[in-house]
Scaffold this motif. Structure first.
Motif, PDB file in Angstrom:
ATOM      1  N   ILE A 295       0.884  -1.249   0.055  1.00  0.00           N
ATOM      2  CA  ILE A 295      -0.117   0.025  -0.034  1.00  0.00           C
ATOM      3  C   ILE A 295       0.886   1.207  -0.016  1.00  0.00           C
ATOM      4  O   ILE A 295       1.904   1.141   0.785  1.00  0.00           O
ATOM      5  CB  ILE A 295      -0.893  -0.015   1.195  1.00  0.00           C
ATOM      6  CG1 ILE A 295      -1.668  -1.271   1.271  1.00  0.00           C
ATOM      7  CG2 ILE A 295      -1.669   1.407   1.345  1.00  0.00           C
ATOM      8  CD1 ILE A 295      -2.749  -1.342   2.331  1.00  0.00           C
ATOM      9  N   PRO A 296       0.417   2.169  -0.911  1.00  0.00           N
ATOM     10  CA  PRO A 296       1.550   3.432  -0.986  1.00  0.00           C
ATOM     11  C   PRO A 296       1.596   4.156   0.410  1.00  0.00           C
ATOM     12  O   PRO A 296       0.563   4.605   0.896  1.00  0.00           O
ATOM     13  CB  PRO A 296       0.986   4.218  -1.899  1.00  0.00           C
ATOM     14  CG  PRO A 296      -0.649   3.828  -2.143  1.00  0.00           C
ATOM     15  CD  PRO A 296      -0.407   2.261  -1.699  1.00  0.00           C
ATOM     16  N   SER A 297       2.825   4.265   0.725  1.00  0.00           N
ATOM     17  CA  SER A 297       3.038   5.017   2.216  1.00  0.00           C
ATOM     18  C   SER A 297       4.062   5.886   2.178  1.00  0.00           C
ATOM     19  O   SER A 297       4.186   6.797   2.761  1.00  0.00           O
ATOM     20  CB  SER A 297       3.183   3.876   3.450  1.00  0.00           C
ATOM     21  OG  SER A 297       4.278   2.971   3.112  1.00  0.00           O
ATOM     22  N   GLU A 328      -6.930   7.218  11.107  1.00  0.00           N
ATOM     23  CA  GLU A 328      -6.629   5.688  10.841  1.00  0.00           C
ATOM     24  C   GLU A 328      -6.388   5.202   9.439  1.00  0.00           C
ATOM     25  O   GLU A 328      -5.651   4.344   9.307  1.00  0.00           O
ATOM     26  CB  GLU A 328      -7.768   4.995  11.311  1.00  0.00           C
ATOM     27  CG  GLU A 328      -7.800   3.476  11.282  1.00  0.00           C
ATOM     28  CD  GLU A 328      -9.050   2.870  11.921  1.00  0.00           C
ATOM     29  OE1 GLU A 328      -9.475   1.879  11.664  1.00  0.00           O
ATOM     30  OE2 GLU A 328     -10.092   3.689  12.046  1.00  0.00           O
ATOM     31  N   ALA A 329      -7.058   6.065   8.503  1.00  0.00           N
ATOM     32  CA  ALA A 329      -6.990   5.768   7.003  1.00  0.00           C
ATOM     33  C   ALA A 329      -5.294   5.926   6.691  1.00  0.00           C
ATOM     34  O   ALA A 329      -5.151   5.498   5.677  1.00  0.00           O
ATOM     35  CB  ALA A 329      -7.635   6.573   6.279  1.00  0.00           C
ATOM     36  N   TRP A 330      -4.854   6.840   7.319  1.00  0.00           N
ATOM     37  CA  TRP A 330      -3.461   7.183   6.832  1.00  0.00           C
ATOM     38  C   TRP A 330      -2.235   6.399   7.659  1.00  0.00           C
ATOM     39  O   TRP A 330      -1.092   6.801   7.718  1.00  0.00           O
ATOM     40  CB  TRP A 330      -3.119   8.648   7.034  1.00  0.00           C
ATOM     41  CG  TRP A 330      -3.863   9.200   5.938  1.00  0.00           C
ATOM     42  CD1 TRP A 330      -5.193  10.047   6.270  1.00  0.00           C
ATOM     43  CD2 TRP A 330      -3.712   9.750   4.789  1.00  0.00           C
ATOM     44  NE1 TRP A 330      -5.660  10.527   5.114  1.00  0.00           N
ATOM     45  CE2 TRP A 330      -4.707  10.258   4.167  1.00  0.00           C
ATOM     46  CE3 TRP A 330      -2.474   9.393   3.937  1.00  0.00           C
ATOM     47  CZ2 TRP A 330      -4.675  10.964   2.511  1.00  0.00           C
ATOM     48  CZ3 TRP A 330      -2.658   9.918   2.523  1.00  0.00           C
ATOM     49  CH2 TRP A 330      -3.790  10.298   1.952  1.00  0.00           C
ATOM     50  N   ILE A 458      -3.615   9.764  -3.352  1.00  0.00           N
ATOM     51  CA  ILE A 458      -3.129   8.620  -2.629  1.00  0.00           C
ATOM     52  C   ILE A 458      -4.007   8.056  -1.613  1.00  0.00           C
ATOM     53  O   ILE A 458      -4.132   6.930  -1.445  1.00  0.00           O
ATOM     54  CB  ILE A 458      -1.977   9.296  -1.916  1.00  0.00           C
ATOM     55  CG1 ILE A 458      -0.839   9.679  -2.850  1.00  0.00           C
ATOM     56  CG2 ILE A 458      -1.373   8.444  -0.934  1.00  0.00           C
ATOM     57  CD1 ILE A 458       0.071  10.679  -2.235  1.00  0.00           C
ATOM     58  N   SER A 459      -5.163   8.785  -1.102  1.00  0.00           N
ATOM     59  CA  SER A 459      -6.144   8.447  -0.096  1.00  0.00           C
ATOM     60  C   SER A 459      -6.718   7.338  -1.035  1.00  0.00           C
ATOM     61  O   SER A 459      -7.252   5.903  -0.450  1.00  0.00           O
ATOM     62  CB  SER A 459      -7.237   9.643   0.050  1.00  0.00           C
ATOM     63  OG  SER A 459      -8.316   8.938   0.864  1.00  0.00           O
ATOM     64  N   LEU A 460      -7.345   7.553  -2.354  1.00  0.00           N
ATOM     65  CA  LEU A 460      -8.006   6.506  -3.091  1.00  0.00           C
ATOM     66  C   LEU A 460      -7.256   5.123  -3.186  1.00  0.00           C
ATOM     67  O   LEU A 460      -7.579   4.074  -3.165  1.00  0.00           O
ATOM     68  CB  LEU A 460      -8.405   7.170  -4.645  1.00  0.00           C
ATOM     69  CG  LEU A 460      -9.569   8.123  -4.417  1.00  0.00           C
ATOM     70  CD1 LEU A 460      -9.547   8.796  -5.848  1.00  0.00           C
ATOM     71  CD2 LEU A 460     -10.778   7.575  -4.103  1.00  0.00           C
ATOM     72  N   LEU A 461      -5.847   5.268  -3.545  1.00  0.00           N
ATOM     73  CA  LEU A 461      -5.081   4.178  -3.781  1.00  0.00           C
ATOM     74  C   LEU A 461      -5.031   3.476  -2.484  1.00  0.00           C
ATOM     75  O   LEU A 461      -4.857   2.104  -2.453  1.00  0.00           O
ATOM     76  CB  LEU A 461      -3.648   4.808  -4.066  1.00  0.00           C
ATOM     77  CG  LEU A 461      -3.408   5.180  -5.442  1.00  0.00           C
ATOM     78  CD1 LEU A 461      -2.124   5.950  -5.633  1.00  0.00           C
ATOM     79  CD2 LEU A 461      -3.458   3.768  -6.410  1.00  0.00           C
ATOM     80  N   ARG A 462      -4.704   4.025  -1.494  1.00  0.00           N
ATOM     81  CA  ARG A 462      -4.688   3.307   0.070  1.00  0.00           C
ATOM     82  C   ARG A 462      -6.117   2.521   0.166  1.00  0.00           C
ATOM     83  O   ARG A 462      -6.226   1.737   1.063  1.00  0.00           O
ATOM     84  CB  ARG A 462      -4.373   4.348   1.056  1.00  0.00           C
ATOM     85  CG  ARG A 462      -2.992   4.701   0.879  1.00  0.00           C
ATOM     86  CD  ARG A 462      -2.673   5.863   2.156  1.00  0.00           C
ATOM     87  NE  ARG A 462      -2.801   5.122   3.483  1.00  0.00           N
ATOM     88  CZ  ARG A 462      -1.735   4.672   4.028  1.00  0.00           C
ATOM     89  NH1 ARG A 462      -0.572   4.583   3.623  1.00  0.00           N
ATOM     90  NH2 ARG A 462      -2.034   4.074   5.343  1.00  0.00           N
ATOM     91  N   LYS A 463      -7.376   2.981  -0.279  1.00  0.00           N
ATOM     92  CA  LYS A 463      -8.519   2.453  -0.038  1.00  0.00           C
ATOM     93  C   LYS A 463      -8.758   1.214  -1.243  1.00  0.00           C
ATOM     94  O   LYS A 463      -9.698   0.668  -1.385  1.00  0.00           O
ATOM     95  CB  LYS A 463      -9.797   3.253  -0.342  1.00  0.00           C
ATOM     96  CG  LYS A 463      -9.629   4.370   0.924  1.00  0.00           C
ATOM     97  CD  LYS A 463     -10.733   5.219   0.567  1.00  0.00           C
ATOM     98  CE  LYS A 463     -10.671   6.294   1.676  1.00  0.00           C
ATOM     99  NZ  LYS A 463     -11.671   7.448   1.636  1.00  0.00           N
TER     100      LYS A 463
END
Length: 561
Positions: A295-297, A328-330, A458-463
């Motif tokens: 997951i992209p971090s 939490e999402a991050w 990036i938020s979408l990618l993490r989801k």
């Protein structure tokens, strides 16, 4: 009295039309395999099975698939000749050509490495003229391509003497901008190059935002003598420079400028970040090897750390706001009520904590607006040696171009783009970026919808959501697993062995948007992509040097008479 003409006989005026119509009917009746043999140049242009496909342009009448596709990452003569035909016709065209690679300014190591890689691949005879390498770049050449030959000194007059004595046929001039010549120590070499009427100059320009009359006058004599070729580092830079050169020809009414060739070259070379050593400043062993399902971090912004160059502060602001809304999402716990508290990782392996990494030279006057609560997730890496730079960059998940203004999309290459490619880290960008850097393909680019902010993407990618479509889920990383009806590529594309499209690229046959693969990519994906870029660079360079060799031989032949 003449005999009357039958009304069933054609008139003389209609005969040419009837003849052409007959030829056309006969041609269309020839089986495909025979017509291909009869017209090899045209057929190779349409099929070109072994070349690299950039962004396709949709048309209504351009063949069976309804799509016009350029057959290269570059506008090369191979648009009408396949690479195989070029090599068969011109093999040996560069044999005996004496080539100098000149980098006199002490900059652009990455471009030097790319040129050396390409010349080595095509078996060219070259000598590198440069006083020394900065920041341990020689180690990069040694570890990446086993290149250990020290450069031949430039400042001691060796290069100028070789030019004056007619020992060099072609100079590939890495730092050719007028600004890099404006030093007294360069006068001897500069004058020698201008006067060497038998030497071809391949001039690589970098600072096109400062293009002026000084630039044109620098090589005006070489242009008039048909000794000048411009070499750029991306399609958008090539298009801009070619337009300016044509303007020079039109304004000055000098056809010599109209004959100046402008080519492009992608500055990449081999570096395996996973095999480079950690250092005192870079400890990233835990991030290798990379997993396709990651997951992209770890997010990187490259370049001189100056807020007027890149959007450091807007990205910091957007990330801060997003973490406040949903820590939490991050990958973080809610912020403590204690004073001077910072966000702390939630230690959830399914949601690794996001960190920002600014990699480059920190300007003393730079004012980065890093919120106190984010001070443990923002890292500044300045003053790294090349080995540590590529090691660190290779551990990242995404490169954010973060361009401020339009310069890097219209007039200049951003070194962050090839650095990401070299390090096998995808670049996050919209179609705007892809239109400029057309050599970007899956897996080197993660496309997001135009107008979407980086942090939103990036938020979408993490989801697990494709940031380009904003609703379709990401697909498994392996290209071989993408076989459903909704995202199947047309048969011809699959047969070419590519199996890849950038995220959100359109299916040629159906016109629908192809769902993205997952964020990660396999090593095989990157190897295939790199190999195609190396092949395209080699072909361009071989073709260019072959043309220059012919020019040199023709000039020598004319001088004999």
């Amino acid at each position: 009295m003449s005999r009357p003409r039958s009304r069933f006989m054609p008139s003389r005026r209609s005969l040419p039309f009837i003849l052409l119509s007959t030829i056309f009917v006969l041609y269309k009746s020839i089986p495909a395999e025979y017509s291909t043999q009869a017209f090899p140049s045209f057929s190779s242009y349409l099929s070109a099975e072994d070349v690299f496909y950039p962004h396709s342009l949709s048309t209504k009448s351009a063949g069976d698939h309804g799509t016009f596709v350029e057959t290269s990452a570059y506008d090369l003569p191979k648009l009408i000749r396949s690479r195989r035909d070029v090599k068969e016709e011109n093999q040996g065209g560069i044999d005996g050509l004496r080539i100098a690679v000149l980098e006199h300014a002490g900059f652009h190591e990455e471009v030097v490495g790319a040129v050396i890689k390409t010349l080595t691949d095509i078996g060219a005879n070259f000598t590198l003229y440069r006083d020394n390498f900065r920041w341990g770049y020689a180690e990069v050449l040694s570890s990446g391509m086993n290149y250990t030959i020290p450069p031949t000194p430039y400042s001691d007059g060796t290069f100028a003497s070789a030019v004056s004595n007619g020992e060099i046929d072609v100079t590939i001039h890495i730092s050719c901008d007028h600004a890099f010549w404006n030093w007294p120590k360069n006068n001897l070499a500069y004058e020698a190059m201008k006067e060497a009427k038998d030497m071809q100059v391949v001039c690589m320009l970098h600072e096109l935002e400062n293009l002026s009359e000084h630039e044109r006058k620098s090589w005006e004599l070489a242009a008039k003598q048909e000794r000048l070729t411009y070499l750029t580092l991306s399609k958008h830079v090539k298009n801009y420079l070619k337009s300016e050169v044509l303007k020079w020809a039109d304004i000055l009414k000098e056809t010599s400028w109209g004959n100046v060739q402008v080519e492009e070259f992608v500055p990449i070379f081999p570096v395996d970040a996973s095999r480079l050593p950690d250092s005192d400043l870079v400890q990233v062993e835990e991030y290798f090897p990379k997993r396709a399902e990651s997951i992209p971090s770890r997010l990187a912004i490259l370049g001189n750390i100056q807020p007027w160059r890149r959007t450091y502060n807007p990205i910091l602001k957007d990330l801060h706001s997003a973490i406040q809304d949903d820590p939490e999402a991050w990958g973080y716990l809610p912020l403590s009520d204690e004073s001077n508290s910072t966000y702390i990782s939630s230690n959830d392996k399914s949601r690794p904590p996001v960190t920002l990494h600014f990699i480059g030279s920190l300007a003393p006057s730079a004012q980065l607006e890093i919120p106190d609560s984010m001070r443990d997730m923002v890292f500044i890496h300045s003053g790294l040696e090349y080995i540590s730079f590529y090691r660190l960059l290779g551990s990242m998940d995404l490169v954010l171009p973060a361009f401020m203004g339009w310069t890097y999309l219209e007039k200049k290459l951003s070194s962050a783009i090839p650095a990401g490619i070299v390090s096998r880290v995808p670049i996050l960008g919209s179609e705007l970026l892809l239109n400029a850097y057309q050599f970007l393909r899956d897996p080197s680019i993660v496309l997001h919808a135009p107008g979407l902010k980086e942090i939103e993407a990036i938020s979408l990618l993490r989801k697990g959501i494709d940031p380009n479509t904003q609703h379709k889920p990401l697909l498994p990383a392996s290209s071989s697993s993408s076989s459903t009806d909704d995202n199947a590529y047309d048969t011809q594309q699959s047969n070419r062995g590519s199996g890849q499209l950038p995220m959100g690229m359109r299916n040629r046959k159906r016109g629908n948007v192809v769902s993205s693969k997952s964020f990660g990519a396999t090593r095989e994906d990157w190897d295939q992509y790199h190999d195609k870029l190396y092949e395209a660079n080699s072909e361009m360079m071989f073709d260019l040097l072959d043309k220059l060799s012919r020019k040199i031989e023709m000039r020598k032949s004319l001088e004999k008479f």
